[in-house]
Motif scaffolding. Sequence first.
Motif, PDB file in Angstrom:
ATOM      1  N   VAL A 232      -4.588  19.771   1.298  1.00 15.74           N
ATOM      2  CA  VAL A 232      -4.420  19.713  -0.144  1.00 15.74           C
ATOM      3  C   VAL A 232      -4.885  18.366  -0.686  1.00 15.74           C
TER       4      VAL A 232
ATOM      5  N   VAL B 119      -9.607  22.586  -9.677  1.00 16.06           N
ATOM      6  CA  VAL B 119     -10.162  23.409  -8.591  1.00 16.06           C
ATOM      7  C   VAL B 119     -11.696  23.386  -8.642  1.00 16.06           C
TER       8      VAL B 119
ATOM      9  N   GLN C  16      -7.008  21.041  -5.183  1.00 17.80           N
ATOM     10  CA  GLN C  16      -6.156  22.240  -5.197  1.00 17.80           C
ATOM     11  C   GLN C  16      -5.020  22.152  -6.214  1.00 17.80           C
ATOM     12  N   GLN C  17      -4.558  20.952  -6.458  1.00 16.01           N
ATOM     13  CA  GLN C  17      -3.363  20.799  -7.293  1.00 16.01           C
ATOM     14  C   GLN C  17      -3.490  19.561  -8.175  1.00 16.01           C
TER      15      GLN C  17
END
Length: 356
Positions: free
Chosen positions: A177, A213, A218-219
């Motif tokens: 991540v 993204v 991802q976050q």
Amino acid sequence: MESTTTSDIEIMLSSQSKINEVDFENLTFGTVFTDHMLVCDFKNGEWQKPVIQPYQPFTLDPSTKVFHYGQAIFEGMKAYKDEQGDVWMFRANENFNRFNKSAIRLAMPEVPEEVFMGGLRKLLHIEKDWVRYGMGRSLYIRPYMIATGEGVIAQPSSEYKFVIILSPAKSYYNQEVKVVIANHYSRAANGGIGAAKAAGNYAGQFYPTKLAVEKGFQQIIWTDDATHTKLEEAGTMNVFFRINNTLITAPTSERILDGVTRKSLIDLAKREGIDVEVRSLLVDELLNAAKNGTLKEIFGAGTAAVINPIVGFAYEDLYFDLPKIENSMAMELKDKLNKIQYKLAEDTFGWTEKIE
Ligand SMILES: *Cc1c(COP(=O)(O)O)cnc(C)c1O
């Protein structure tokens, strides 16, 4: 279909289980559901009799309030199976209390303990076979409530539906991540609903997360809405930063969800003699620590993955990779928490409850 009533829950069992059609080795999170669900309606100012019934769709009028004004809240927790085949809930009472706090904030009726907890125990008892034994395996529990009153007038509904559905889960090796630190968008603001598990909080994150993204992340790690200088939390996880040997996590507030995993990790870390500071870490502190090599780890904490190590982060035009380290605190704490959840270590905190 066989119908019985135990105490105050009506039970209608499905005539055939679909469990044999499920590939427990290849589960995509949140896509397979068990044979039964619990449903309880609120109308005429009171909660009706809860019903456990075969998993099935609802029929709702197009003017139903949840479609228009988003009066909807949810919870997420897990049940685990031990080596002996017994099923255990992990701190479900915390989720029950948090659910009712969310309900109050969204002007929804609180759900009685015998409906939420009593209904959940009974449902888990019926669905025991859906909980598989083995590290990473669990049954994800999704309680939620929606406004079911009809009419597009913008005011709280007078009717609601409380539901619990269950989904078998298997966690795989953690994906790598990478996160972006927010410098414009916000997920929550003082006086808002950030501390509630309200459906709209997640809808509001989808667009900024989509932009992240598209850039290969991802976050997002959210920062405070007023100054964007304080690091707060990630998508559906609280965040921990390890600088040297100290763990730092933001205090809960009106903007931050009071995660059960977060508070369990704080207790576990303290028991292990790890230094924990509950305070706002500033973006500048993080950048300095990344530059001078004192930043060792960043990880997200939440029910879904327990702990998700973060391997890199971006802030404006800067990008930093986290160092690859041995003796990661994230992995040590995850292992300690998992052992309590799977009953492989003594539960000195009293966090687990057996389903009879
Ligand atoms: C659910 C959630 C968490 C994690 O809470 P847990 O109780 O640990 O699962 C953290 N942040 C947000 C925004 C959440 O929705």
